[in-house]
Design a protein around this motif. Structure first.
Motif, PDB file in Angstrom:
ATOM      1  N   ASP A  90      -2.737  -1.001  -1.231  1.00 50.17           N
ATOM      2  CA  ASP A  90      -2.783  -2.066  -1.727  1.00 50.17           C
ATOM      3  C   ASP A  90      -1.384  -1.964  -2.843  1.00 50.17           C
ATOM      4  OD1 ASP A  90      -4.764  -3.500  -0.927  1.00 50.17           O
ATOM      5  OD2 ASP A  90      -5.982  -3.002  -1.959  1.00 50.17           O
ATOM      6  N   LEU A  91      -1.475  -1.006  -3.472  1.00 47.60           N
ATOM      7  CA  LEU A  91      -0.153  -0.407  -4.129  1.00 47.60           C
ATOM      8  C   LEU A  91       1.374  -0.898  -4.224  1.00 47.60           C
ATOM      9  CD1 LEU A  91       0.701   0.887  -6.450  1.00 47.60           C
ATOM     10  CD2 LEU A  91       1.407   3.171  -6.048  1.00 47.60           C
ATOM     11  N   GLY A  92       1.491  -1.378  -2.528  1.00 50.63           N
ATOM     12  CA  GLY A  92       2.865  -2.158  -2.656  1.00 50.63           C
ATOM     13  C   GLY A  92       3.084  -3.090  -1.884  1.00 50.63           C
ATOM     14  N   TYR A  93       1.812  -3.711  -1.558  1.00 49.55           N
ATOM     15  CA  TYR A  93       1.375  -5.382  -2.254  1.00 49.55           C
ATOM     16  C   TYR A  93       1.360  -5.794  -3.528  1.00 49.55           C
ATOM     17  CZ  TYR A  93      -0.359  -4.085   2.729  1.00 49.55           C
ATOM     18  OH  TYR A  93      -0.255  -3.683   3.933  1.00 49.55           O
ATOM     19  N   LEU A  94       0.676  -5.284  -4.007  1.00 44.50           N
ATOM     20  CA  LEU A  94       0.768  -5.926  -5.615  1.00 44.50           C
ATOM     21  C   LEU A  94       2.032  -5.692  -6.427  1.00 44.50           C
ATOM     22  CD1 LEU A  94      -2.632  -3.717  -6.851  1.00 44.50           C
ATOM     23  CD2 LEU A  94      -1.874  -6.357  -6.915  1.00 44.50           C
ATOM     24  N   THR A  95       3.305  -4.435  -6.219  1.00 44.34           N
ATOM     25  CA  THR A  95       4.214  -4.141  -6.045  1.00 44.34           C
ATOM     26  C   THR A  95       5.404  -5.003  -5.727  1.00 44.34           C
ATOM     27  OG1 THR A  95       3.969  -2.106  -6.658  1.00 44.34           O
ATOM     28  CG2 THR A  95       5.979  -3.204  -6.281  1.00 44.34           C
TER      29      THR A  95
END
Length: 225
Positions: A90-95
């Motif tokens: 999810d890190l990439g999506y949040l970024t």
């Protein structure tokens, strides 16, 4: 006062009390979920939470519904309610989302911050200047308070609500790596220049610093993967 008016007044009073208890349960659970005091995947028993907070089960259930909408808990029929897992994917999506919205919020805060907002940010700036002496728990909560003060300063409740939700999810990922992340005080201290830019009304500079902060956060986490 007529019976009907009195009954309506009592009903409104109960409704306000219920809202307050629900908010109390929500804030307590939110804090523990975001900081991983309730570990990812852990069951959440509404009876136990209600007893611990000394409230009824209804406020706890309402709080859990709100937290489920914010992707912090998940409920399964006949199984119960659990803290959601922290997904590194999810890190990439949040970024992607935060790279757009955090600079927007910083820019808007620099343009719109009221005297009340500026006073709150000034107080937080003093705490940021002393961040080197804070422990991990204090640093996490200081980071969250700074973000929330900046979001509030946008005077846009929809943007504020959206960013608080994303910041909660990002903070959970951060907390997952706390024991391996170097320079925690420095990461939190990065907010200092951004807050100063907001207080000075420097919209473009505030936006640039916000974007750099989001990018740096992702880079620090990915370096540990």
């Amino acid at each position: 006062m007529s019976v009907a008016v009195e009954s309506r007044s009592q009903s409104q009073s109960r409704s306000q009390s219920q809202l307050s208890l629900t908010e109390q349960a929500y804030r307590d659970l939110l804090d523990r979920l975001v900081t991983l005091q309730i570990p990812p995947g852990a069951p959440i028993n509404d009876v136990h939470v209600a007893a611990e907070l000394r409230v009824g089960r209804t406020p706890v259930r309402e709080a859990l519904k709100r937290l489920e909408a914010e992707r912090l808990v998940v409920s399964y029929p006949r199984r119960g309610t659990f803290a959601t897992e922290v997904q590194i994917t999810d890190l990439g999506y949040l970024t992607e989302v935060r790279q757009r919205l955090e600079p927007l919020a910083a820019s808007m805060a620099a343009r719109r911050a009221s005297p009340v907002h500026k006073a709150a940010l000034t107080d937080l700036l003093d705490e940021l200047d002393d961040a080197d002496g804070a422990d991990v728990d204090e640093l996490i909560r200081l980071d969250m308070r700074v973000h929330r003060a900046l979001y509030a300063a946008t005077s846009n409740p929809f943007l504020e609500d959206t960013l608080v939700r994303y910041d909660n999810l990002a903070t959970r990922i951060w907390c997952l790596f706390l024991d391996r992340l170097p320079g925690l005080a420095g990461h939190v201290g990065e907010h200092g220049p951004m807050v100063r830019a907001v207080l000075a009304g420097e919209e473009d500079q505030a936006a640039v610093l916000a974007a750099e902060h989001v990018t740096g956060f992702e880079a620090a986490i990915r370096a540990l993967l």
